[in-house]
Design a protein around this motif. Structure first.
Motif, PDB file in Angstrom:
ATOM      1  N   VAL A 108      44.211  42.363  40.902  1.00 33.81           N
ATOM      2  CA  VAL A 108      42.945  43.017  40.566  1.00 33.81           C
ATOM      3  C   VAL A 108      43.289  44.380  39.992  1.00 33.81           C
ATOM      4  O   VAL A 108      43.986  45.159  40.642  1.00 33.81           O
ATOM      5  CB  VAL A 108      42.069  43.202  41.823  1.00 33.81           C
ATOM      6  CG1 VAL A 108      40.765  43.903  41.462  1.00 33.81           C
ATOM      7  CG2 VAL A 108      41.797  41.861  42.493  1.00 33.81           C
ATOM      8  N   ALA A 134      41.283  43.323  48.141  1.00 31.66           N
ATOM      9  CA  ALA A 134      40.471  42.146  47.783  1.00 31.66           C
ATOM     10  C   ALA A 134      40.900  40.946  48.635  1.00 31.66           C
ATOM     11  O   ALA A 134      40.067  40.193  49.157  1.00 31.66           O
ATOM     12  CB  ALA A 134      40.625  41.828  46.295  1.00 31.66           C
ATOM     13  N   HIS A 138      38.696  38.941  51.494  1.00 38.42           N
ATOM     14  CA  HIS A 138      38.467  37.492  51.509  1.00 38.42           C
ATOM     15  C   HIS A 138      38.865  36.869  52.839  1.00 38.42           C
ATOM     16  O   HIS A 138      38.280  35.895  53.286  1.00 38.42           O
ATOM     17  CB  HIS A 138      39.227  36.818  50.361  1.00 38.42           C
ATOM     18  CG  HIS A 138      38.526  36.971  49.060  1.00 38.42           C
ATOM     19  ND1 HIS A 138      38.940  37.842  48.076  1.00 38.42           N
ATOM     20  CD2 HIS A 138      37.396  36.399  48.599  1.00 38.42           C
ATOM     21  CE1 HIS A 138      38.096  37.784  47.068  1.00 38.42           C
ATOM     22  NE2 HIS A 138      37.149  36.911  47.352  1.00 38.42           N
ATOM     23  N   MET A 161      35.558  48.211  42.496  1.00 43.72           N
ATOM     24  CA  MET A 161      35.942  46.794  42.581  1.00 43.72           C
ATOM     25  C   MET A 161      34.837  45.985  43.284  1.00 43.72           C
ATOM     26  O   MET A 161      34.452  44.906  42.821  1.00 43.72           O
ATOM     27  CB  MET A 161      37.255  46.674  43.356  1.00 43.72           C
ATOM     28  CG  MET A 161      37.636  45.242  43.685  1.00 43.72           C
ATOM     29  SD  MET A 161      39.120  45.110  44.697  1.00 43.72           S
ATOM     30  CE  MET A 161      38.447  45.355  46.342  1.00 43.72           C
ATOM     31  N   ASP A 164      31.856  45.743  40.873  1.00 43.71           N
ATOM     32  CA  ASP A 164      32.109  44.893  39.703  1.00 43.71           C
ATOM     33  C   ASP A 164      32.236  43.419  40.084  1.00 43.71           C
ATOM     34  O   ASP A 164      31.825  42.544  39.327  1.00 43.71           O
ATOM     35  CB  ASP A 164      33.393  45.342  38.985  1.00 43.71           C
ATOM     36  CG  ASP A 164      33.202  46.642  38.207  1.00 43.71           C
ATOM     37  OD1 ASP A 164      32.048  47.097  38.070  1.00 43.71           O
ATOM     38  OD2 ASP A 164      34.218  47.204  37.728  1.00 43.71           O
ATOM     39  N   LEU A 165      32.840  43.139  41.239  1.00 43.96           N
ATOM     40  CA  LEU A 165      33.076  41.743  41.631  1.00 43.96           C
ATOM     41  C   LEU A 165      32.039  41.238  42.635  1.00 43.96           C
ATOM     42  O   LEU A 165      32.192  40.148  43.192  1.00 43.96           O
ATOM     43  CB  LEU A 165      34.496  41.584  42.203  1.00 43.96           C
ATOM     44  CG  LEU A 165      35.645  41.975  41.261  1.00 43.96           C
ATOM     45  CD1 LEU A 165      36.999  41.719  41.923  1.00 43.96           C
ATOM     46  CD2 LEU A 165      35.569  41.208  39.943  1.00 43.96           C
ATOM     47  N   SER A 166      30.983  42.042  42.875  1.00 43.92           N
ATOM     48  CA  SER A 166      29.925  41.654  43.827  1.00 43.92           C
ATOM     49  C   SER A 166      30.493  41.150  45.144  1.00 43.92           C
ATOM     50  O   SER A 166      30.101  40.088  45.644  1.00 43.92           O
ATOM     51  CB  SER A 166      29.011  40.569  43.219  1.00 43.92           C
ATOM     52  OG  SER A 166      28.469  41.029  42.021  1.00 43.92           O
ATOM     53  N   ILE A 167      31.417  41.892  45.699  1.00 45.18           N
ATOM     54  CA  ILE A 167      31.973  41.511  47.006  1.00 45.18           C
ATOM     55  C   ILE A 167      30.963  41.933  48.075  1.00 45.18           C
ATOM     56  O   ILE A 167      30.509  43.080  48.080  1.00 45.18           O
ATOM     57  CB  ILE A 167      33.353  42.184  47.229  1.00 45.18           C
ATOM     58  CG1 ILE A 167      34.314  41.784  46.103  1.00 45.18           C
ATOM     59  CG2 ILE A 167      33.932  41.788  48.595  1.00 45.18           C
ATOM     60  CD1 ILE A 167      35.694  42.425  46.186  1.00 45.18           C
TER      61      ILE A 167
END
Ligand code: AMP
Length: 285
Positions: A108, A134, A138, A161, A164-167
């Motif tokens: 990433v 990241a 997860h 991050m 942008d990655l909708s975590i």
């Protein structure tokens, strides 16, 4: 009682159990060698979570080839005891082989925010950080994750991050914890000799000077940079890596500061082989 878990399969299992009981998970990622800064994150985590998970993992991806990965301080038994007394429920401490069983091909990288300051001095560092965080997100799937403002650029990179990655995690920034003389707590402080340790207070002293200049109405970023550089250079053992004033959290270089701007005054200074960072975040009045 704290539970220590070394494998991804087992931490997933334990977190799955907690989730089925509708527990809110708070996560504190660290590289260990714990100090009061780390423990303040645990305290913040306890305030809004039912289960506090801490990870201890010295992540090789975020160290450059000439950096201190192999000599980074480690003391697992001490960390376990400190984590337990601070109220950590689950301690995830994987090996490098567990986290990276094969050469990692997927990373990433966060553009722009990760580029200046530490990104410039430590090529690949933030890609290593964003990738491991990241991956940990997860694995743990936390509701909240706690990061220190000591690493202000790291915090900006992680925030970006996540956006942008909708975590699905809420990032909670936590204030810098300092020693009595102002030195920001860091696992790397143990590297300092007695004389380096004394001179290292210049980081905090110069940030206090920056705060004073801003409060007195100084709006020229170049003037602040120059004055801080002079203060730091007056310490014979200090070697400046950078002294920067940037907009926060965009990390864009600042020139003229305006009312309402949020700025980051950030320092990286080497004492011998030890590189220290510190910073100040301020809103221009
Ligand atoms: P590290 O183990 O150095 O990777 O740090 C783990 C977390 O603790 C990061 O979110 C750091 O920003 C945070 N942290 C480290 N030192 C301090 C400090 N002095 N005050 C507050 N947070 C800190």
């Amino acid at each position: 009682m704290i539970q220590v878990v070394a494998t991804i399969a087992e931490i997933r299992e334990r977190i799955g159990q907690a989730r089925r009981m509708d527990k809110r998970i708070g996560f504190v990622p660290t590289m260990g060698y714990l100090h009061a800064g780390h423990l303040s994150l645990v305290e913040a985590a306890r305030r809004c979570s039912d289960i506090v998970v801490m990870s201890i993992f010295v992540n090789p991806l975020q160290f450059g080839p000439q950096e201190d990965f192999s000599r980074y301080p480690r003391d697992f038994e001490r960390d376990r005891a400190l984590a337990e007394s601070a109220g950590v429920d689950l301690l995830f401490a994987p090996t490098v082989e567990e986290m990276y069983p094969q050469k990692i091909l997927t990373t990433v990288s966060v553009a722009q925010v990760a580029e200046p300051l530490c990104g410039r001095s430590r090529p690949g560092h933030f890609e290593g950080v964003a990738t491991v965080v990241a991956k940990l997100f997860h694995i743990i799937q936390p509701d909240f994750a706690f990061f220190g403002q000591k690493d202000a650029q790291q915090l900006a990179v992680i925030q970006r991050m996540v956006q942008d990655l909708s975590i699905p995690v809420t990032i909670v920034p936590c204030p810098i914890v300092r020693e009595a003389d102002g030195l920001a707590m860091s696992s790397r402080n143990v590297y300092l000799s007695a004389e380096e340790r004394k001179q290292a207070t210049v980081l905090y002293r110069s940030l206090e000077r920056a705060k004073h200049l801003l409060a007195a109405g100084e709006r020229r970023a170049a003037v602040i940079r120059k004055e801080l550089k002079q203060m730091i250079e007056a310490e014979p053992l200090a070697v400046i890596d950078y002294v920067e004033v940037v907009h926060y959290p965009s990390m864009r270089e600042a020139t003229e500061l305006n009312k309402g701007d949020q700025v980051l005054v950030a320092l990286a200074v080497k004492f011998g082989r030890t590189r220290l960072i510190d910073n100040l975040i301020s809103t221009i009045q």
